[in-house]
Design an enzyme around this catalytic site. Sequence first.
Site, PDB file in Angstrom:
ATOM      1  N   GLY A 132       0.838  -1.201   0.000  1.00  0.00           N
ATOM      2  CA  GLY A 132       0.000   0.000   0.000  1.00  0.00           C
ATOM      3  C   GLY A 132       0.866   1.242   0.000  1.00  0.00           C
ATOM      4  O   GLY A 132       2.006   1.211  -0.482  1.00  0.00           O
ATOM      5  N   SER A 133       0.338   2.296   0.582  1.00  0.00           N
ATOM      6  CA  SER A 133       1.046   3.578   0.529  1.00  0.00           C
ATOM      7  C   SER A 133       2.197   3.609   1.532  1.00  0.00           C
ATOM      8  O   SER A 133       2.238   2.837   2.503  1.00  0.00           O
ATOM      9  CB  SER A 133       0.069   4.704   0.860  1.00  0.00           C
ATOM     10  OG  SER A 133      -0.358   4.559   2.207  1.00  0.00           O
TER      11      SER A 133
ATOM     12  N   CYS B  94       1.790   0.022  -8.597  1.00  0.00           N
ATOM     13  CA  CYS B  94       2.973   0.479  -7.845  1.00  0.00           C
ATOM     14  C   CYS B  94       4.114   0.733  -8.805  1.00  0.00           C
ATOM     15  O   CYS B  94       4.956   1.589  -8.563  1.00  0.00           O
ATOM     16  CB  CYS B  94       3.440  -0.581  -6.859  1.00  0.00           C
ATOM     17  SG  CYS B  94       2.215  -1.017  -5.675  1.00  0.00           S
TER      18      CYS B  94
ATOM     19  N   GLY C 161       2.693   2.156   5.427  1.00  0.00           N
ATOM     20  CA  GLY C 161       3.901   1.481   5.901  1.00  0.00           C
ATOM     21  C   GLY C 161       4.481   2.141   7.143  1.00  0.00           C
ATOM     22  O   GLY C 161       4.955   1.477   8.061  1.00  0.00           O
TER      23      GLY C 161
ATOM     24  N   GLU D 112       5.751  -3.442   0.824  1.00  0.00           N
ATOM     25  CA  GLU D 112       5.757  -3.026  -0.589  1.00  0.00           C
ATOM     26  C   GLU D 112       4.961  -1.731  -0.628  1.00  0.00           C
ATOM     27  O   GLU D 112       3.739  -1.756  -0.697  1.00  0.00           O
ATOM     28  CB  GLU D 112       5.052  -4.052  -1.480  1.00  0.00           C
ATOM     29  CG  GLU D 112       5.594  -5.447  -1.420  1.00  0.00           C
ATOM     30  CD  GLU D 112       6.915  -5.615  -2.141  1.00  0.00           C
ATOM     31  OE1 GLU D 112       7.435  -4.607  -2.681  1.00  0.00           O
ATOM     32  OE2 GLU D 112       7.427  -6.736  -2.145  1.00  0.00           O
TER      33      GLU D 112
END
Length: 505
Positions: free
Chosen positions: A239-240, A295, A244, A261
């Site tokens: 995700g963003s 991404c 994270g 990720e």
Amino acid sequence: MSGWARLGDETAALLGRLGVQGAAITHGDRPVASPITGEVIAHVHDASVADCARAVEAAQAAFLSWRVVPAPRRGELVRLLGEELRAARTDLGLLVTIEAGKTLSEGLGEVQEMIDICDYAVGLSRQLFGLTIATERPDHRMMETWHPLGVVGVVSAFNFPVAVWSWNAALALVCGDPVVWKPSEKTPLTALAVQALFERAARRFGDAPAGLSTVLIGGRSVGEALVSAPLVRLVSATGSTAMGRAVAPVLAARFARALLELGGNNAAIVCPSADLDLTLRGVAFAAMGTAGQRCTTLRRLFLHDQVYDALLPRLKGAYASVRIGDPRESDTLVGPLIDPASLAAMQAALADARAQGGVVHGGERVSGPGEGIFVRPALVEMPAQTAVVLRETFAPILFVMRFTDVDAAIALNNDAPQGLSSSIFTNDVREAERFCSASGSDCGIANVNIGPSGAEIGGAFGGEKETGGGREAGSDSWRAYMRRATNTVNYGSTLPLAQGVKFEI
Ligand code: UN1
């Protein structure tokens, strides 16, 4: 209205064929909208924090028996899952298209990626090998062995609603780890379908423990509960970067593993020797494919002075003519944005780009079926790599800039706070090798004559800096799902100590 009613019916029929019970998608409180029409196609149940605790407990119980099942036998379950996915490819691919809005070809490609990782994991189930290491002590053997780690939590994003689960789950299952999955709240239906396919595979397998794979539909509170559950030994979160930053400290505080990720702000460098036909296609797919919502989407394009005037008009032509519309139609190349927030972020970024000297081509909203949000991808000529260029906007915006010196372009590539993917288009071996070298691109993925998106599962996937450092899928990524033990075995009758230390009693 009849269009979306048909979409709702089509979704219900697909889910039925995939094995999802009707009540699971009609009786819940959480509405699920298709980005194609904006209309609600299902209502799902949210899991509670207590459900999360129960799922983790059941997974831990499953772990205790699954970890001693021989790995090749565990691989058999993943092989069966791969078979279910092959049989369901068309239906699941279409469901991905309906729920996430990517084109049918990309929806099918996503399911193919799941099949590929299953195949990879099945092979791996007969490996999972460690090293034997030379020891300084006579009649000793030193080796490393790899053991199952424990419960794995997976938090996934809307844009790859099922493949990312499979990269983690296929490896985790052969490595001996149960999986508890919190999919994006924007894409619960594909998650329910995958869980139903997993359950079919488990029934055919015969003696898989209950709790080996669970899906928790829900929002932030469920994700937080999963990340903070002490029995979850690894959390793989996609995700963003903001997400994270919230997840990583929680995991660090309890010494759990984090496989992150996060954002990407991926660049391509086009050099004077580049094959411009190939480059045009590579750039167009990487920048406009999946409506700019990968991404790995190409967001920054550095064109050498010598190719700028040749390539830019061709790119503008591709942007002006790209087919935007219902992603279920076979000639569509760009489907909808996921939701209104995405459109707002895109418009804000384009306004910032104009304020920072950018010349914007495209980017306007175009009509589509129903209330879905369709935009023409934007190509933005920028005078320099300004703040808006260095910010990841998860929408189809490609910033184009000039360069004259390839080392300077590599430095611009590396100036982004993220470090996921990158590419160079060149036929000059020196430039290509420089880009892939220690002083080249600082990203987890560095490609030559291929755009930054569309990686296959054989290679490790992930990146550095604000991308989070995690690696999923191929190569030796499986090690993240196992714990390593170093074993030193003395098969002699004396006890020589390491480093020649003496301790005579
Ligand atoms: C993502 O966007 O989260 O390389 C993953 C690619 C795909 C995976 C993208 N195989 O574009």
